[in-house]
Every structure is written in C-alpha cells, then in structure tokens.
Scaffold this active site. Structure first.
Site, PDB file in Angstrom:
ATOM      1  N   SER A 137      -3.361   2.848   5.411  1.00  0.00           N
ATOM      2  CA  SER A 137      -1.908   2.865   5.562  1.00  0.00           C
ATOM      3  C   SER A 137      -1.404   3.525   6.834  1.00  0.00           C
ATOM      4  O   SER A 137      -0.193   3.555   7.064  1.00  0.00           O
ATOM      5  CB  SER A 137      -1.263   3.542   4.343  1.00  0.00           C
ATOM      6  OG  SER A 137      -1.486   2.768   3.194  1.00  0.00           O
TER       7      SER A 137
ATOM      8  N   LYS B 150       6.796  10.489   7.266  1.00  0.00           N
ATOM      9  CA  LYS B 150       6.669   9.578   6.127  1.00  0.00           C
ATOM     10  C   LYS B 150       7.182  10.274   4.885  1.00  0.00           C
ATOM     11  O   LYS B 150       6.907  11.462   4.666  1.00  0.00           O
ATOM     12  CB  LYS B 150       5.199   9.172   5.965  1.00  0.00           C
ATOM     13  CG  LYS B 150       4.937   8.194   4.833  1.00  0.00           C
ATOM     14  CD  LYS B 150       3.469   7.769   4.823  1.00  0.00           C
ATOM     15  CE  LYS B 150       3.171   6.784   3.711  1.00  0.00           C
ATOM     16  NZ  LYS B 150       1.774   6.293   3.752  1.00  0.00           N
TER      17      LYS B 150
ATOM     18  N   SER C   5       1.097   1.723   3.745  1.00  0.00           N
ATOM     19  CA  SER C   5       2.392   2.101   3.198  1.00  0.00           C
ATOM     20  C   SER C   5       3.257   2.885   4.181  1.00  0.00           C
ATOM     21  O   SER C   5       4.411   3.227   3.892  1.00  0.00           O
ATOM     22  CB  SER C   5       2.168   2.958   1.949  1.00  0.00           C
ATOM     23  OG  SER C   5       1.446   4.155   2.293  1.00  0.00           O
TER      24      SER C   5
END
Length: 460
Positions: free
Chosen positions: A179, A80, A155
């Site tokens: 997330s 990420k 996210s």
C-alpha cells in the site's frame, strides 16, 4: 509560481528557504490555495488543517532565521489517516471512527513534527487500510490525477494522489501488502517500504501485525531518503522495532549504480504482467546496465507459494477487528466486512503452514542475496485499474507482486519507469537486504538521475 513551489524537491525547497528566496509561510499559503483548487476533484484529503499548517510554517520561519539546519524544516507533508494525530480527527477511512479525535499521537507523526515539517492535513485511506473503498463508503475515494476514472492504488490512495498533484512534498504511507508501492506506481511517484522494524508503527492503526510496515512517499528517491531519515529508528513503544543503527540515507545517495549486482527473479513476478510493463521494466534494467550495474536473472522457487501472504493477512485482520465487527457490523463497508469475516475461516493449521512458507521464502531470499545486492521486479502486474472494474464486488484479490516482500520484510523501493499507451504511469521495485535501505536508495537515485519519468506531471 504555484507549480514551481509545488514540484520542488525537498533539497531545492530547503535551499530556497536558506537563500531567503521564499518563506515557509508563502509556500504553505500557495499549497493551501492549490489544495482548495484541486482537491474537490481528487479527494486526497479527508481533513485539511490550515491553522496547524500556518502555525507550523511560522515556527519554521523563525527557526530558519536562527540558522536551524534540520533537513525537513519547513517541508509540507500529510499523514495517511491511520496515523494517530493528537487533537486532529483520525478516521481510519471508516465510519467506525468518523469523528474520532485521539489524545495521543503516533511516533512517526511526532518525529516528523520534531524535524520541523509543516502538517497540511490527513490523507484519505481505504477503509482500515484493507481492500478498496466502495461506492457506499463513508468517505469519497481519492482519484488518480493522471486519469480521474482510474484508481490511485491502495490503501495509501490519498498520499499518492496528493503527491502526484503537487499538493505536498512528502507523506506517510503504510504497507501491509503493497500500500505504499501500489499508489507510488499508479500515481507516478516514489515510495519505500523500509525493513520490517525500521520505522515505528506505534500509534498507527493495525491491519496485520506481522506484515504492517510504515514508510514515506514522495516524488523522488532523494526526497524519500530525506523523509525516512526523519522517521527511522528504534521505538520501545513498537514491539517489532529494531535497534539496528540508522544509516545516513542522504549521504549514501551519491554512490551510483556501478558495481551493484541486480538479481531479477523471473519466476512468479512476470506471470500475468502486462507486456507494456515488461517492456518498461526491461528498458529500466538496460539503463542500469549502462550505469555500470550487473543484471542477472535468477529463480527463487518459494516466490511461487507467496500467495500464502493472503492467509496471514486475512487471519490477522479478523483477529484484530473481530470485537468491533461483532459490536458494530453496520459501520463496516459491506465488501470489507465480508473480507474480514473470511479471515475467521483460516484454520490454525493453515496459518502456521503459511508462516512456514514465509520462513522458507526468507531463507531462500537470504541465500540468493549472497550473490546479488538488490532484487528488481515489476511493481504491479497492470497499470491503474478503472474504478468501474475495481469496484466490482465479485472481483477477487488480484495477484500481488508487492506482497512477497511484506513476507520477507525487506526494504523495497517503488519508482516510475514509463507510461502505458493510455498515459498511465508504470513502475518497478528494488528490494535490498534487511536494513540496507541505503543500497536501494543509491540504485534508485542513480536511475532517476539518468531518466526523467519522475519529473512528469499529471494534467491537473
């Protein structure tokens, strides 16, 4: 051959390497070709690193020839894009860091590299891991492989999309209010938010320091166990890091569901939940009963006050971002800028009261878990939202089934349990006692051994 490699489990891929049926370089080239084909529509990657991937693959190949037995050796992964990567762009999904190349690296990135993983690239995240990407965003939003018109969750959106589409075998996520678990559910994969302090956050961009968790995402519970094994442990660079001993998560998978006690909090988590999700959840509980688990309903009153989570998140996000927001407001997305500025309106008294509610919730959960081993709830109230709805700037933050477990810091595993009539994945979550990741892995693995939801593939 591409699908066979793409959807192999970590254990299967490792076994094939050691039988010389396939090599890390072959796998890497296959996945790079798959990414080239699929990612123009999915936008899961913000930075692809083919040269690094092939170098990692060659190193893994040589290590395998020497008989190296590391569990994650040769496993293709992505990070990420809030995890700092030395010499590789780390954007945080924001125009503020669009060209930022760190000279340091996050602890988790280093640990997975030391474990022999193959880094394929950096995965798109919602801007600073907060809220949603918007149409005028600096980077294109990731698309859900099950339906491109629906969000993959946030996210850790790129992580969820890449795994569902078979472009990777593991990915890092972060979880401040859900997330990891939201994208896992919306994309039909698996992800775990470990206990607060179990995996280091050093070198990971902060959103809310008392709520932020790092953790792995994969397609199966077993794969998440392998990945967390290579991530967990004390790190002096993270002030919240714990010295609690790390279990052997992989060995603990085989215990089965028999004898485990599951508590289902019927207050809060079933409010405003789609009937299809309730039905899939109840069927999952039925499966676990058949496997020998005991399932009972319970009530934990302070869950009804857990929306206070948003006060903590907003106040801490503003405190962290206020300098950059004042210096470069134009580099923040308009909606995100407004949401962060709202954190300035949270008074000290409100913040303290929210933390008091948090302490009360932790005490009630600890008391309830003297009588059960795991809590089970629906992960999300509804299936993946269409982009045309999610990007309405007047849309308020939806009710969160995931945020309460950021307040408690419990290890919480999200896994698929069905599909909506429109073909979108549905999921549930299992929360254990602090540092008892092995228990939620054991129960989740037993469920996946008895069902096939995690084996379904999107139409990409």
């Amino acid at each position: 051959m591409s699908d066979q490699i793409a959807y192999s489990s970590i254990a299967e891929l490792g076994a094939r390497y050691r039988k010389r049926e396939v090599s890390p370089v072959e796998v890497t080239r296959t996945l790079l070709a798959r990414i080239e084909k699929l990612d123009p529509a999915l936008h899961a990657f913000v930075t692809l690193t083919p040269d690094r991937a092939l170098a990692d693959a060659r190193a893994a190949e040589e290590a395998l020839k020497r008989g190296d037995s590391r569990l994650l050796l040769g496993i293709p992964i992505g990070h990420k894009d809030i995890y700092l990567t030395r010499g590789i762009r780390t954007t945080g999904g924001s125009a503020l860091f669009a060209d930022f190349i760190p000279d340091t690296e996050s602890t988790v990135v280093s640990k997975w590299a030391e474990a022999g993983t193959i880094m394929m690239g950096k995965l798109i995240t919602h801007e600073f891991a907060f809220g949603l990407q918007w149409p005028n965003h600096r980077f294109p939003w990731a698309r859900n492989p099950w339906n491109l018109e629906h969000i993959p969750g946030g996210s850790s959106s790129g992580s969820g999309a890449a795994l569902a589409a078979g472009m990777l075998h593991g990915a890092t996520g972060s979880d401040t209010g859900g997330s990891i678990r939201g994208p896992a559910t919306f994309c039909g994969i698996t992800g775990i938010k470990p206990t607060y302090g179990r995996a280091s956050r050093a070198g990971v961009m902060t959103l809310s320091w008392t709520l932020d968790h790092t953790g792995p995402m994969a397609r199966t519970v077993e794969d998440c166990a392998y990945l967390l094994q290579g991530m967990a442990g004390y790190d002096p660079a993270d002030p919240a890091s714990s010295r609690h001993p790390v279990d052997d998560y992989v060995r603990g998978l085989a215990g089965g569901a028999r004898g485990l006690r599951i508590g289902v909090p019927r207050n809060y988590f079933f409010e405003e939940v789609d009937p299809e999700i309730v039905r899939a959840f109840d069927e999952a509980m039925g499966t676990l009963r058949k496997l020998g688990a005991e399932v009972r309903d319970l009530t934990i009153p302070t869950f009804d006050l857990s929306r206070s989570f948003f006060l903590i998140l907003a106040a801490e996000a503003y405190a962290y971002h206020q300098h950059d927001l004042k210096a470069h407001p134009e580099l923040y997305g308009e909606v995100l800028r407004e949401r962060i500025l709202a954190g300035a309106l949270v008074t000290g008294s409100e913040y303290v009261q929210a933390q008091r509610i948090r302490m009360q919730l932790c005490a009630e959960v600890a008391e309830a878990m003297k009588n059960v081993d795991v809590l089970a709830t629906p992960t999300m109230p509804k299936p993946a939202t269409p982009y045309k709805v999610a990007t309405d700037p007047t849309l308020a933050f939806p009710k969160s089934n995931t945020g309460p477990f950021n307040l408690t810091g419990q290890p919480t595993l999200a896994l698929p349990c069905g599909f909506s009539t429109s073909g979108l994945p549905l999921g549930f979550q299992l929360s254990g006692r602090a540092f008892e990741e092995s228990t939620v892995f054991r129960l989740g693995h037993a469920y996946q051994q008895a069902t096939d939801w995690h084996t379904r593939r999107p139409p990409v």
